[in-house]
Design an enzyme around this catalytic site. Sequence first.
Site, short mmCIF file in Angstrom:
data_model
loop_
_atom_site.label_atom_id
_atom_site.label_comp_id
_atom_site.label_asym_id
_atom_site.label_seq_id
_atom_site.Cartn_x
_atom_site.Cartn_y
_atom_site.Cartn_z
N ASN A 236 -6.03 -2.45 10.27
CA ASN A 236 -7.01 -2.65 9.23
C ASN A 236 -7.67 -1.36 8.78
O ASN A 236 -8.26 -0.64 9.59
CB ASN A 236 -8.08 -3.59 9.77
CG ASN A 236 -8.57 -4.53 8.72
OD1 ASN A 236 -8.44 -4.27 7.55
ND2 ASN A 236 -9.15 -5.63 9.15
N CYS A 237 -7.58 -1.05 7.52
CA CYS A 237 -8.38 0.00 6.91
C CYS A 237 -9.44 -0.68 6.06
O CYS A 237 -9.19 -1.05 4.92
CB CYS A 237 -7.51 0.92 6.05
SG CYS A 237 -6.20 1.76 6.95
#
Length: 423
Positions: A236-237
């Site tokens: 996840n960014c």
Amino acid sequence: MKSYSLELRRFKIRDVQFGNATAYANGVLTIKKSELLKAVASERLRNYSVDIARPGESVRIIPVKDVIEPRVKVESGKFFPGILAPCDCCGTGATVVLDGCNVVTTGQIVFYQEGLVDMSGPGAKYTIYSKTCNVVLSADPTDDLTHAEHEREIRMAGLKAAEYLASCVRDSKADLIETWELDSHDSSKPRIGYVYLLLAQGLLHDNYLYGNNIRTVHPCILHPNELMDGAVVSGNCVTACDKNTTYDHLNNPVLKELYERHGKELDFCGVIVSPISPVLEEKERCALGIANLCALLGLDGVIISEEGGGNPESDLMLICRRLEQEGISTVLLAHENCGKDGTAQGITIVTKEADAVVSAGNANEIITLPPMDRVIGVSSAMNQLSGALENSLKPDGSIETTYTVIMDAISNLGIMPLGVETY
């Protein structure tokens, strides 16, 4: 029937140093840097570097991609099922844990969707990662990599580094052994489940279940030990303060609290994992799937935690409304964006059934972070982080910003160091 009994063999890490061999003794982890870099090497990354950041040091790590606790299965010498390890041993057997040590991956991948960790100063009290010895791994992409390929390469490097470090104590005697198992169920106690929502929105807002992007998964039931043993990995960014890192998935405090109360106040019946899609039709499909699984488990109540904020709040409310209307009580965990003075509406959408909501705090409050003697990474990334104010980075290296940029500062899982007191 398969028995889920997970033994976590914890080794307490009080310091990390570089040396001639990777080994552990008397609370000190020594790392041979060349061997670590060999273990994570990829032809698609270059300019590797490894640094150490210790609690109390005048160090800032920026931008932070993920935080990963080093672990490895004793039997196989592998970890992260479906990615680096086989799936069939997840949640059972013995797992080595380097407690007090983390691998921190860095790199400007989506630019604004990363965060920072200060190891000292006022910012340190807002992140649990300032209390651990951090092995910071960074590398640059080759010229032909897309953002998605860059993210995958950095993610794999971090996982490989965590597995490599934990392997050095695989055959050693642990400082502490924990055993996690859901023993017999008590029909006189309320049947409680945990709905664990994971971002699955594409554009690098993704998580992985047994190596598969959670976007492809219909709501499913997991044993809590599977989560505690590496079944979910963050890719996840997203906004730093409320993303669930891989460390968070491994050490989810909601799971631990439910385990502690199992057989005493409640009957903990399992975890329902479900993706958070940006598409309304998918949100409604998942809400229906969750409701069906809750009915199958015969649940009286559930705790629901989101990841991220804004769009995911619609998932919270859709699920809450459906379950409450079907007679299943809900408790929601969410952070707020109330503006710097706390007077704005904190959650984007609400439903009248949401009458039990635990707030993780206001991500918009402003904090000033002093300059650090050493910066691991790129200070100039500060002005690109989600939640940064205009010209957050000052000429002297100090920062004026919101809690949003600090890793896990306003955690929807409650894994941050701050809390509340009842008077």
